[in-house]
Design an enzyme around this catalytic site. Structure first.
Site, PDB file in Angstrom:
ATOM      1  CE  LYS A   1      -2.394  -0.955   3.896  1.00 24.83           C
ATOM      2  NZ  LYS A   1      -1.690  -2.105   4.172  1.00 24.83           N
TER       3      LYS A   1
ATOM      4  NE  ARG B   1      -3.784  -0.889   9.845  1.00 26.01           N
ATOM      5  CZ  ARG B   1      -2.479  -0.273   9.358  1.00 26.01           C
ATOM      6  NH1 ARG B   1      -2.843   1.060   8.976  1.00 26.01           N
ATOM      7  NH2 ARG B   1      -1.647  -1.229   9.165  1.00 26.01           N
TER       8      ARG B   1
ATOM      9  NE  ARG C   1       7.489  -2.764   5.619  1.00 27.14           N
ATOM     10  CZ  ARG C   1       6.236  -2.341   5.851  1.00 27.14           C
ATOM     11  NH1 ARG C   1       5.421  -2.264   4.856  1.00 27.14           N
ATOM     12  NH2 ARG C   1       5.691  -2.498   7.168  1.00 27.14           N
TER      13      ARG C   1
ATOM     14  NE  ARG D   1       6.734  -0.144   9.920  1.00 29.72           N
ATOM     15  CZ  ARG D   1       5.597   0.217   9.189  1.00 29.72           C
ATOM     16  NH1 ARG D   1       5.488   0.537   7.958  1.00 29.72           N
ATOM     17  NH2 ARG D   1       4.555  -0.383   9.930  1.00 29.72           N
TER      18      ARG D   1
ATOM     19  NE  ARG E   1       2.288  -4.246  11.088  1.00 30.83           N
ATOM     20  CZ  ARG E   1       3.336  -4.203  10.290  1.00 30.83           C
ATOM     21  NH1 ARG E   1       4.498  -4.908  10.573  1.00 30.83           N
ATOM     22  NH2 ARG E   1       3.063  -3.400   9.227  1.00 30.83           N
TER      23      ARG E   1
HETATM   24  P1  AMP Z   1       1.551   1.046   8.727  1.00 30.99           P
HETATM   25  O1  AMP Z   1       2.611   1.974   8.438  1.00 30.99           O
HETATM   26  O2  AMP Z   1       0.086   1.522   8.114  1.00 30.99           O
HETATM   27  O3  AMP Z   1       1.627  -0.512   8.713  1.00 30.99           O
HETATM   28  O4  AMP Z   1       0.974   1.431  10.370  1.00 30.99           O
HETATM   29  C1  AMP Z   1       1.779   1.058  11.488  1.00 30.99           C
HETATM   30  C2  AMP Z   1       1.149   1.075  12.442  1.00 30.99           C
HETATM   31  O5  AMP Z   1       0.313   2.110  12.828  1.00 30.99           O
HETATM   32  C3  AMP Z   1       0.078  -0.114  12.622  1.00 30.99           C
HETATM   33  O6  AMP Z   1       0.447  -1.289  12.979  1.00 30.99           O
HETATM   34  C4  AMP Z   1      -0.887   0.321  13.792  1.00 30.99           C
HETATM   35  O7  AMP Z   1      -0.449   0.098  15.030  1.00 30.99           O
HETATM   36  C5  AMP Z   1      -0.913   2.174  13.479  1.00 30.99           C
HETATM   37  N1  AMP Z   1      -1.778   2.467  12.547  1.00 30.99           N
HETATM   38  C6  AMP Z   1      -1.721   2.787  11.391  1.00 30.99           C
HETATM   39  N2  AMP Z   1      -2.892   3.088  10.984  1.00 30.99           N
HETATM   40  C7  AMP Z   1      -3.700   2.867  11.850  1.00 30.99           C
HETATM   41  C8  AMP Z   1      -5.267   2.780  11.713  1.00 30.99           C
HETATM   42  N3  AMP Z   1      -5.939   3.437  10.544  1.00 30.99           N
HETATM   43  N4  AMP Z   1      -5.789   2.459  12.848  1.00 30.99           N
HETATM   44  C9  AMP Z   1      -5.139   2.116  14.072  1.00 30.99           C
HETATM   45  N5  AMP Z   1      -3.900   2.016  13.992  1.00 30.99           N
HETATM   46  C10 AMP Z   1      -3.170   2.348  12.970  1.00 30.99           C
END
Ligand code: AMP
Length: 216
Positions: free
Chosen positions: A13, A87, A126, A155, A166
Site C-alpha cells: 500500500k 482499518r 522490508r 521497523r 498485526r
Molecule cells: P502502517 O505503516 O500502515 O503499517 O501502520 C503502522 C502501525 O500504525 C499499525 O500497525 C498500527 O499500530 C498503527 N496504525 C496505522 N494506521 C492505523 C489505523 N488506521 N488505525 C489504528 N492504528 C493504525
C-alpha cells in the site's frame, strides 16, 4: 479523486500510494507515517500511539479519526489517497459520514490482494530509508548501493512477533471492511503480486475505468 488503498500489512500500500500520489497529483495520507512522524517528534499523540504501534496493535479509533479529521480539513477533502486507513468498522463509518457531510464521496477503494505467505516474507525483509521515506525489500527491490546501511530502518513492528499481532488485527478488525466497502463504495480488487511496475499498471487501468464511469 478520493481514494482508499486497502489491503493487509505488507501488501504494498505504501509504495503504491506514493506512486499514485505522484502520478495523479493526490495527497498521500498514511496514518502509519503520520504516527511515526509524531513518535519521532515526541508529541503527546506520538507518545500515546507509540506503545500500540510497537506491539503491532491498532491505535484507538478516536485518536486515529481525530488525526485524519485534522489532515482532511487541511487538504480540503479532495484529491487524496488514504493508505492504512480506515482499518476498523468504526473508522470506516466515521470516514463515510465525514465525507458525506463535506459532499465529498470516495471515488473508489482499491484493494491490493496478496497471499499471506508473501506478506510475512515481504514484511520481514522490508527496510525504510529514514531520510527519504523510500521503502525497499532486501531481495526484490534492494536499496541503491549509495544509500548507507545506517540509514536503512527495520521497523520495530516488522519483527516476527509484531507481524503476527498485526496480521491477527488485520483479520479481526480490518478484513470485515471489505463487505462494508462493497456495499457503500466502488470496491476494486487488484492482484498485488509481481513487480512494482506491474501492480502500478493494474491500478492505473482500474482508475481509468473508475474515471470512465464518472467516479472522479
Ligand atoms: P502502517 O505503516 O500502515 O503499517 O501502520 C503502522 C502501525 O500504525 C499499525 O500497525 C498500527 O499500530 C498503527 N496504525 C496505522 N494506521 C492505523 C489505523 N488506521 N488505525 C489504528 N492504528 C493504525
Amino acid at each position: 479523486m478520493r481514494l482508499v488503498l486497502f489491503g493487509p500489512p505488507g501488501a504494498g500500500k505504501g509504495t503504491q500510494a506514493k506512486r499514485l500520489a505522484e502520478g495523479h497529483s493526490l495527497v498521500h495520507l498514511s496514518t502509519g507515517d503520520l504516527f511515526r512522524a509524531a513518535i519521532k517528534a515526541q508529541t503527546p499523540l506520538g507518545q500515546d500511539a507509540d506503545r500500540y504501534i510497537r506491539d503491532g496493535r491498532l491505535v484507538p479509533d478516536e485518536v486515529t479519526n481525530g488525526l485524519v479529521a485534522e489532515k482532511l480539513d487541511e487538504i480540503g477533502h479532495t484529491d487524496f489517497v488514504l493508505d492504512g486507513y480506515p482499518r476498523t468498522i468504526p473508522q470506516a463509518e466515521w470516514l463515510m459520514n465525514h465525507l458525506a457531510e463535506q459532499d465529498a464521496p470516495l471515488s473508489a477503494v482499491i484493494s491490493l490482494v496478496v497471499p499471506e505467505e508473501d506478506i510475512v516474507r515481504r514484511l520481514s525483509r522490508r527496510r525504510t530509508d529514514k531520510e527519504t521515506g523510500a521503502i525497499y525489500h532486501l531481495d526484490f527491490n534492494p536499496p541503491p548501493e549509495d544509500v548507507p546501511a545506517d540509514r536503512l530502518l527495520h521497523r520495530s513492528d516488522d519483527h516476527p512477533e509484531a507481524i503476527q499481532t498485526r496480521l491477527g488485527e488485520y483479520h479481526r478488525e480490518t478484513q470485515p471492511l471489505e463487505t462494508f466497502f462493497r456495499e457503500r463504495s466502488r470496491f476494486v480488487e487488484i492482484d498485488g503480486t509481481g513487480a512494482l511496475d506491474e501492480v502500478q499498471g493494474r491500478i492505473g487501468e482500474a482508475l481509468a475505468e473508475v474515471r470512465g464511469l464518472g467516479g472522479v
